[in-house]
Design a protein around this motif. Structure first.
Motif, short mmCIF file in Angstrom:
data_model
loop_
_atom_site.label_atom_id
_atom_site.label_comp_id
_atom_site.label_asym_id
_atom_site.label_seq_id
_atom_site.Cartn_x
_atom_site.Cartn_y
_atom_site.Cartn_z
N CYS A 250 35.43 53.64 117.80
CA CYS A 250 35.17 52.52 116.89
C CYS A 250 35.21 53.03 115.45
CB CYS A 250 33.81 51.90 117.17
SG CYS A 250 33.73 51.09 118.76
N LEU A 251 35.88 52.29 114.58
CA LEU A 251 36.03 52.66 113.17
C LEU A 251 35.66 51.49 112.28
CD1 LEU A 251 39.64 54.16 113.27
CD2 LEU A 251 37.52 55.44 113.34
N MET A 252 35.26 51.81 111.08
CA MET A 252 35.10 50.79 110.05
C MET A 252 36.31 50.90 109.14
SD MET A 252 32.47 48.93 110.43
CE MET A 252 32.34 48.13 108.86
N VAL A 253 37.00 49.80 108.95
CA VAL A 253 38.17 49.75 108.08
C VAL A 253 37.75 49.11 106.77
CG1 VAL A 253 40.43 48.69 107.78
CG2 VAL A 253 39.77 49.59 110.01
N ILE B 92 42.35 44.98 98.55
CA ILE B 92 42.65 43.63 99.06
C ILE B 92 41.42 42.96 99.66
CG2 ILE B 92 45.10 44.05 99.41
CD1 ILE B 92 44.51 44.51 102.39
N LYS B 93 40.25 43.57 99.43
CA LYS B 93 38.97 43.00 99.88
C LYS B 93 38.95 42.74 101.39
CE LYS B 93 37.80 40.93 95.48
NZ LYS B 93 38.82 41.22 94.58
N LEU B 94 39.16 43.84 102.14
CA LEU B 94 39.22 43.78 103.59
C LEU B 94 38.27 44.84 104.14
CD1 LEU B 94 41.00 42.60 106.00
CD2 LEU B 94 42.28 44.72 105.80
N SER B 95 37.33 44.45 104.99
CA SER B 95 36.45 45.45 105.62
C SER B 95 35.85 44.90 106.90
CB SER B 95 35.34 45.87 104.65
OG SER B 95 34.47 44.79 104.40
N GLY B 96 35.68 45.81 107.86
CA GLY B 96 35.08 45.42 109.13
C GLY B 96 35.40 46.41 110.24
N GLY C 207 47.20 53.60 116.18
CA GLY C 207 47.29 52.15 116.31
C GLY C 207 45.88 51.61 116.36
N ILE C 208 45.54 50.79 115.41
CA ILE C 208 44.18 50.28 115.27
C ILE C 208 44.14 48.79 115.60
CG2 ILE C 208 42.25 49.97 113.65
CD1 ILE C 208 42.99 52.90 114.12
N GLU C 209 43.25 48.41 116.52
CA GLU C 209 43.06 47.01 116.86
C GLU C 209 41.91 46.46 116.00
OE1 GLU C 209 42.80 44.55 120.91
OE2 GLU C 209 41.18 46.00 120.65
N LEU C 210 42.17 45.37 115.31
CA LEU C 210 41.18 44.77 114.42
C LEU C 210 40.22 43.87 115.19
CD1 LEU C 210 43.58 43.71 111.54
CD2 LEU C 210 42.30 45.84 111.75
N SER C 211 38.98 43.81 114.71
CA SER C 211 38.00 42.88 115.28
C SER C 211 38.37 41.45 114.88
CB SER C 211 36.61 43.22 114.76
OG SER C 211 36.56 42.97 113.36
N GLU C 212 37.74 40.49 115.50
CA GLU C 212 38.00 39.08 115.17
C GLU C 212 37.72 38.80 113.69
OE1 GLU C 212 39.36 36.48 116.78
OE2 GLU C 212 39.85 37.90 118.35
N SER C 213 36.62 39.37 113.17
CA SER C 213 36.30 39.12 111.76
C SER C 213 37.37 39.69 110.84
CB SER C 213 34.93 39.69 111.41
OG SER C 213 34.90 41.09 111.55
N SER D 106 40.54 37.45 110.80
CA SER D 106 40.40 36.30 109.89
C SER D 106 40.63 36.73 108.45
CB SER D 106 39.00 35.70 110.02
OG SER D 106 38.78 35.20 111.30
N GLN D 107 40.13 37.89 108.09
CA GLN D 107 40.31 38.40 106.73
C GLN D 107 41.78 38.68 106.45
OE1 GLN D 107 37.56 41.53 105.45
NE2 GLN D 107 36.25 40.96 107.17
N VAL D 108 42.49 39.24 107.43
CA VAL D 108 43.92 39.53 107.27
C VAL D 108 44.69 38.24 107.00
CG1 VAL D 108 46.00 40.29 108.49
CG2 VAL D 108 43.93 41.69 108.57
N LEU D 109 44.38 37.19 107.74
CA LEU D 109 45.05 35.90 107.52
C LEU D 109 44.79 35.40 106.09
CD1 LEU D 109 44.42 34.13 110.94
CD2 LEU D 109 46.57 35.12 110.09
N SER D 110 43.57 35.56 105.63
CA SER D 110 43.23 35.12 104.26
C SER D 110 44.01 35.94 103.23
CB SER D 110 41.74 35.26 104.00
OG SER D 110 41.01 34.38 104.81
N VAL D 111 44.10 37.25 103.45
CA VAL D 111 44.83 38.12 102.53
C VAL D 111 46.31 37.72 102.51
CG1 VAL D 111 45.67 40.49 102.19
CG2 VAL D 111 43.25 40.07 102.69
N ARG D 112 46.88 37.48 103.67
CA ARG D 112 48.29 37.06 103.72
C ARG D 112 48.53 35.78 102.95
NH1 ARG D 112 50.85 38.14 109.63
NH2 ARG D 112 51.28 40.34 109.28
N GLU D 113 47.61 34.82 103.08
CA GLU D 113 47.74 33.56 102.35
C GLU D 113 47.67 33.78 100.84
OE1 GLU D 113 44.80 30.84 103.80
OE2 GLU D 113 45.70 30.76 105.79
N ARG D 114 46.77 34.66 100.40
CA ARG D 114 46.63 34.95 98.95
C ARG D 114 47.87 35.62 98.41
NH1 ARG D 114 41.20 37.46 99.89
NH2 ARG D 114 42.35 39.37 99.64
#
Length: 67
Positions: A19-22, A27-31, A48-54, A57-65
């Motif tokens: 488990c890692l904290m990214v 880009i204001k991404l952490s979790g 290869g890192i699998e992101l948590s659900e939280s 959601s942040q990645v989608l927000s960053v992509r939109e921005r």
């Protein structure tokens, strides 16, 4: 970076299932995340890192921005 994961290079091996904290302050991404695979390539390790659900959601927000 995709919606569910990312690929990173590191000089040190990190075991699969660790488990890692990214955090990407720029880009204001952490979790939390988890190492899904690790391969040695020369003097580096490709993870290869699998992101948590939280984080997903942040990645989608960053992509939109950024689009």
């Amino acid at each position: 970076m995709s919606e569910s994961g990312l690929l990173i290079e590191t000089p040190d091996p990190i075991p699969v299932h660790t488990c890692l904290m990214v955090r990407a302050e720029r880009i204001k991404l952490s979790g939390p995340s988890r190492v899904k695979h690790a391969v040695r390539r020369g003097s580096k390790y490709i993870l290869g890192i699998e992101l948590s659900e939280s984080l997903r959601s942040q990645v989608l927000s960053v992509r939109e921005r950024l689009s």
